[in-house]
Design a protein around this motif. Sequence first.
Motif, PDB file in Angstrom:
ATOM      1  N   PHE A  67      42.287  16.916  37.278  1.00 30.47           N
ATOM      2  CA  PHE A  67      41.663  17.580  38.426  1.00 30.47           C
ATOM      3  C   PHE A  67      41.242  16.554  39.473  1.00 30.47           C
ATOM      4  N   GLY A  68      41.494  16.865  40.752  1.00 30.57           N
ATOM      5  CA  GLY A  68      40.992  16.030  41.827  1.00 30.57           C
ATOM      6  C   GLY A  68      42.071  15.579  42.790  1.00 30.57           C
ATOM      7  N   GLU A  69      41.655  14.878  43.828  1.00 31.14           N
ATOM      8  CA  GLU A  69      42.562  14.483  44.908  1.00 31.14           C
ATOM      9  C   GLU A  69      43.631  13.486  44.465  1.00 31.14           C
ATOM     10  N   ASP A  70      43.380  12.734  43.402  1.00 32.74           N
ATOM     11  CA  ASP A  70      44.356  11.758  42.918  1.00 32.74           C
ATOM     12  C   ASP A  70      45.105  12.245  41.680  1.00 32.74           C
ATOM     13  N   SER A  71      44.992  13.529  41.384  1.00 32.31           N
ATOM     14  CA  SER A  71      45.484  14.034  40.098  1.00 32.31           C
ATOM     15  C   SER A  71      47.005  13.969  39.957  1.00 32.31           C
ATOM     16  N   LEU A  72      47.757  14.006  41.055  1.00 33.35           N
ATOM     17  CA  LEU A  72      49.221  13.976  40.928  1.00 33.35           C
ATOM     18  C   LEU A  72      49.703  12.684  40.278  1.00 33.35           C
ATOM     19  N   LYS A  73      48.953  11.609  40.449  1.00 27.94           N
ATOM     20  CA  LYS A  73      49.329  10.343  39.822  1.00 27.94           C
ATOM     21  C   LYS A  73      49.426  10.474  38.303  1.00 27.94           C
ATOM     22  N   SER A  74      48.732  11.449  37.748  1.00 27.70           N
ATOM     23  CA  SER A  74      48.728  11.638  36.295  1.00 27.70           C
ATOM     24  C   SER A  74      50.067  12.114  35.763  1.00 27.70           C
TER      25      SER A  74
ATOM     26  N   PRO B  61      42.643  20.291  44.640  1.00 29.91           N
ATOM     27  CA  PRO B  61      42.163  21.336  45.557  1.00 29.91           C
ATOM     28  C   PRO B  61      42.719  21.204  46.966  1.00 29.91           C
ATOM     29  N   ALA B  62      43.010  19.990  47.422  1.00 24.99           N
ATOM     30  CA  ALA B  62      43.528  19.791  48.779  1.00 24.99           C
ATOM     31  C   ALA B  62      44.890  20.452  48.973  1.00 24.99           C
TER      32      ALA B  62
ATOM     33  N   PRO C 180      38.470  26.886  55.638  1.00 22.55           N
ATOM     34  CA  PRO C 180      39.443  26.771  54.542  1.00 22.55           C
ATOM     35  C   PRO C 180      39.648  25.356  54.021  1.00 22.55           C
ATOM     36  N   ALA C 181      39.327  24.333  54.839  1.00 23.27           N
ATOM     37  CA  ALA C 181      39.521  22.945  54.409  1.00 23.27           C
ATOM     38  C   ALA C 181      38.248  22.330  53.833  1.00 23.27           C
ATOM     39  N   ASN C 182      37.278  23.156  53.484  1.00 22.52           N
ATOM     40  CA  ASN C 182      36.050  22.653  52.859  1.00 22.52           C
ATOM     41  C   ASN C 182      36.375  22.294  51.409  1.00 22.52           C
ATOM     42  N   TYR C 183      36.454  20.995  51.141  1.00 22.22           N
ATOM     43  CA  TYR C 183      36.910  20.552  49.820  1.00 22.22           C
ATOM     44  C   TYR C 183      35.976  21.024  48.707  1.00 22.22           C
ATOM     45  N   GLU C 184      34.688  20.944  48.935  1.00 19.83           N
ATOM     46  CA  GLU C 184      33.748  21.338  47.880  1.00 19.83           C
ATOM     47  C   GLU C 184      33.949  22.800  47.499  1.00 19.83           C
ATOM     48  N   ALA C 185      34.049  23.668  48.502  1.00 17.21           N
ATOM     49  CA  ALA C 185      34.228  25.089  48.217  1.00 17.21           C
ATOM     50  C   ALA C 185      35.566  25.341  47.512  1.00 17.21           C
ATOM     51  N   ARG C 186      36.641  24.739  48.032  1.00 15.95           N
ATOM     52  CA  ARG C 186      37.951  24.984  47.444  1.00 15.95           C
ATOM     53  C   ARG C 186      38.068  24.385  46.047  1.00 15.95           C
ATOM     54  N   SER C 187      37.390  23.261  45.797  1.00 16.16           N
ATOM     55  CA  SER C 187      37.426  22.680  44.452  1.00 16.16           C
ATOM     56  C   SER C 187      36.667  23.560  43.462  1.00 16.16           C
ATOM     57  N   ASN C 188      35.544  24.097  43.895  1.00 12.78           N
ATOM     58  CA  ASN C 188      34.802  25.018  43.026  1.00 12.78           C
ATOM     59  C   ASN C 188      35.642  26.245  42.690  1.00 12.78           C
ATOM     60  N   ILE C 189      36.306  26.802  43.704  1.00 12.85           N
ATOM     61  CA  ILE C 189      37.118  28.000  43.490  1.00 12.85           C
ATOM     62  C   ILE C 189      38.280  27.704  42.551  1.00 12.85           C
ATOM     63  N   MET C 190      38.914  26.556  42.712  1.00 16.95           N
ATOM     64  CA  MET C 190      40.018  26.185  41.826  1.00 16.95           C
ATOM     65  C   MET C 190      39.549  26.086  40.374  1.00 16.95           C
ATOM     66  N   TRP C 191      38.377  25.529  40.180  1.00 20.65           N
ATOM     67  CA  TRP C 191      37.834  25.371  38.819  1.00 20.65           C
ATOM     68  C   TRP C 191      37.419  26.719  38.237  1.00 20.65           C
TER      69      TRP C 191
END
Length: 388
Positions: free
Chosen positions: A15-22, A181-182, A238-249
């Motif tokens: 999870f997170g902005e760098d997650s694709l590296k995984s 989330p981004a 729509p680009a509010n990272y905190e809100a979109r990350s919460n919704i994704m989780w």
Amino acid sequence: MLGNFTYSNPTKLYFGEDSLKSLNEELPKYGERVLLVYGGGSIKKNGIYDQVIRILADNGKTVSEVPGVMPNPTVEKLYEGCRIAKENQVDLILAVGGGSCCDYAKAVSVSTYCEEDPWEKYFARMEDVDNPVIPVGCVLTMVGTGSEMNGGSVITNHEAKMKIGHIFGDNVFPKFSILNPAYTFTLPEYQMVAGFYDIMNHITEQYFSGTDDNTSDYIMEGLLKSLIHSSRIAKKDPANYEARSNIMWIATWALNTLVACGKTTDWMVHMIGQAIGAHTNATHGMTLSAVSMAYYRHICPYGLAKFRRFAINVWDVNPEGKTDAEVAEEGLKRMEDYMNELGLVMNIKELGVTEDMLEQVADSTILFQTDYKPLTRDDVIRILRASM
């Protein structure tokens, strides 16, 4: 908590902005042949496709593709994916997209080596998997379905006018899912809010069951309050990272089997909504929003204590001086107001359903034995008519 249950979830989340590296951590665990599954091409416009292809190449993978997975994957598309997977003897199916892509990948994974028609075996007869399963990984670009961390797969058969979901076992769960989330920022508003309601309805389908003091209900109330708060923020920004990350989780935990523990669950809104989708090909979350209020008002008198609790604990209704029925209705009214605030579809006419289709939709609706008010075919028609 009542009854006996077993809980297991084998999916690993990044999870997170760098997650694709995984992906670099996961890909070496599988063979060299990867089937890349994606939708209408948005991942090529926003650059996600190029990033994924680069990582696959860096890991020495041979890639075949199934593009064009539609929002409601069809049985014909399933057969196409099975053919390509089998011809290329793929070792991993990687879905890059929303829940429909993840659902589709899981359907292909169980169906490629099925010795008979997979629609008949897995979706019509709901049989267990008894053939080799191709592992699945997901890179999520849209939230709502929770398909990234469960064994569910929904396939539409337009000829049969059926849209059916099969909940497969642990061996079909994605082996890993990548949640950035981004990636959800560029989603059109209509699809975004439809996903928000899909999440909410996943929770309420499980919440409105049982009468015991159940820990799962407390968890769901917290998830709902967080969803309501964050979705209002995301609707405006729509680009509010905190809100979109919460919704994704929240979306993941709404349907990764945790909150179903100790619950009988309901799922009739989904059954009616999926029947509408089979006849209209409407957006899934909007088929749910269009029938929810009629359904919940239909069963509310039979599950009044839970609807009263829902009103107080989720919608902050003050019960003082009110009857239980008044409290419950005020909660449903606040839910309805919230749904209108998001811009959800609130009637089935807007989805293309006409009066002369109601009996056909009812005939396509799978009926479950639910806790509060088990439905008959006539009940379904009444609910559909109330949703017009």
